[in-house]
Design an enzyme around this catalytic site. Structure first.
Site, PDB file in Angstrom:
ATOM      1  CE1 TYR A 141      -3.062  -2.709   0.271  1.00  0.00           C
ATOM      2  CE2 TYR A 141      -3.693  -2.340   2.415  1.00  0.00           C
ATOM      3  CZ  TYR A 141      -3.635  -3.310   1.239  1.00  0.00           C
ATOM      4  OH  TYR A 141      -4.680  -4.257   1.319  1.00  0.00           O
ATOM      5  CE  LYS A 191       1.699 -17.697  -2.171  1.00  0.00           C
ATOM      6  NZ  LYS A 191       0.750 -19.028  -1.878  1.00  0.00           N
ATOM      7  CG  ASP A 223      -1.802 -19.955  -0.090  1.00  0.00           C
ATOM      8  OD1 ASP A 223      -0.744 -19.861   0.836  1.00  0.00           O
ATOM      9  OD2 ASP A 223      -1.424 -20.641  -1.014  1.00  0.00           O
ATOM     10  CG  ASP A 247      -6.775  -4.446   4.271  1.00  0.00           C
ATOM     11  OD1 ASP A 247      -7.862  -4.287   4.963  1.00  0.00           O
ATOM     12  OD2 ASP A 247      -6.711  -3.741   3.222  1.00  0.00           O
ATOM     13  CG  ASP A 251     -12.166  -6.692   6.557  1.00  0.00           C
ATOM     14  OD1 ASP A 251     -11.792  -6.096   7.472  1.00  0.00           O
ATOM     15  OD2 ASP A 251     -12.909  -6.037   5.430  1.00  0.00           O
TER      16      ASP A 251
END
Ligand code: NAD
Length: 355
Positions: A141, A191, A223, A247, A251
């Site tokens: 970001y 990852k 994942d 992020d 959620d």
């Protein structure tokens, strides 16, 4: 004396924040501590009065405080402003940046009484108590971005995922410390099979791990983590991860509990930390005494724990929330058969009666 900046913000923020403040006032009486509250304007009220959603006065009050309590920002009126004046971009992001907040903490606790509110099966979510540390200032970001038009006219866009060891070390240390005070289990999510930044993340975590021999560490690919969160969320205690993975995963994890109205959050790292519910300003129910104040009251409990080190007081607030639910009281968003429906104010009072 602890100084608290109070930013109610928009929509239901104006109803739920007073309930958290009243709870903190009661804590001051019962637990022999003192708080000084200073209210400041943010978002729509600030824009109307000073022409900006985060005026310098508000920022200064926050910087001078020991902690900030925020309701929520966002309103239909503010949504009509150009992007550079919208409260998320012009108020929340700069506030977090100015306060140097690099770690976002999101506890997800599934209370026994609310097991049925989750979309997952009761046997999957019962007993879940996860604390996620999401890195807030680095990664995709904030890395360099660019757009180019190739020779054949095709548009190309590049985002860059950058992390350095200092940024990783500081949040991983906080997560290890938190795990130490809980069930002593830390899952670092990356990852590393594909991304260089994740390989650096994992190496750095492994370098710090020997400082915390009492904490069981494991690594999980993002994942797999997304899958495990819905398969067997009970396996997690503390999770630490980079910005974008965090992020998305927070959620996803938030829905284990079934209601946004129950989810607290804390952003820490600088001298002054910021505490706010995980939900938004809910304009659809604002001003009707319908909002669930528990996420904000639980955010105040996080403030007692992390900013003021008042663990006993924090636990008392959390216990009172559990007790109110056990006694069968519910706001509309978590209402279930056989329970008694209450409004925002009454819910706040019921919690305070049990402290
Ligand atoms: P929202 O979280 O405000 O609401 C989503 C749904 O959940 C709504 O139906 C709402 O009524 C309900 N809800 C949320 N909190 C509740 C509570 N405490 N009690 C009962 N019900 C509750 O998300 P949205 O509708 O997508 O966004 C509304 C505004 O909030 C937008 O302007 C958005 O930009 C802003 N927003 C702000 C933040 C923040 O301040 N950190 C976060 C998310 C959204």
């Amino acid at each position: 004396m602890f100084k608290i900046a109070v930013l109610a913000g928009d929509g239901i923020g104006r109803e739920i924040v007073p309930e958290a403040v009243a709870t903190l006032k009661l804590i001051a009486e019962k637990y022999d501590c003192a708080f000084e509250f200073t209210e400041a304007l943010i978002s729509e009220d600030a824009y109307e009065k000073y022409g900006h959603p985060l005026p310098p006065q508000t920022l200064e009050i926050c910087k001078q405080a020991d902690a900030v309590l925020l309701g929520a920002v966002g309103s239909p009126k503010m949504d009509l402003l150009p992007p550079e004046l919208r409260p998320e971009r012009a108020a929340l992001l700069p506030l977090r940046k100015e306060l140097g907040l690099f770690a976002n903490l999101r506890p997800v606790i599934v209370y026994d009484e609310l097991v049925a509110a989750s979309t997952l099966k009761p046997e999957v979510v019962r007993g879940v108590d996860i604390l996620t540390f999401r890195e807030l200032t680095g990664g995709l970001y904030f890395g360099p971005k660019k757009r180019t038009t190739l020779a054949d006219g095709t548009e190309e866009a590049v985002d860059t995922l950058v992390y350095n060891t200092k940024e990783i070390e500081r949040i991983v240390r906080l997560a290890f410390e938190a795990a130490r005070s809980r069930r002593k289990k830390l899952t670092s999510v990356d990852k590393a099979n594909v991304l260089e930044s994740s390989r650096l993340w994992r190496e750095t975590v492994l370098k710090i791990a020997p400082e915390h021999p009492d904490v069981e560490l494991n690594h999980m690919y993002v994942d797999n983590c997304a899958m495990q969160l819905v398969r067997w969320p009970g396996q997690f205690d503390v999770i630490v991860t980079e910005n974008m993975f965090g992020d998305i995963l927070t959620d996803q994890a938030s829905m284990l509990s079934g209601s946004l109205g129950m989810l607290a959050s804390a952003s820490i790292g600088g001298k002054v930390a910021l505490y706010e519910p995980a939900h938004g300003s809910a304009p659809d129910i604002a001003g009707q005494d319908l909002a669930n104040p528990l996420a904000t009251i639980l955010s105040a409990a996080l403030m007692l724990r992390y900013s003021f080190k008042l663990e006993e007081a924090a636990a008392a607030v959390e216990k009172a929330v559990r007790q109110v639910l056990a006694d069968g009281y519910r706001t509309a968003d978590i209402m279930a058969e056989g329970c008694k429906k209450v409004g925002t104010k009454e819910m706040g009072e019921l919690v305070r009666n049990r402290i």
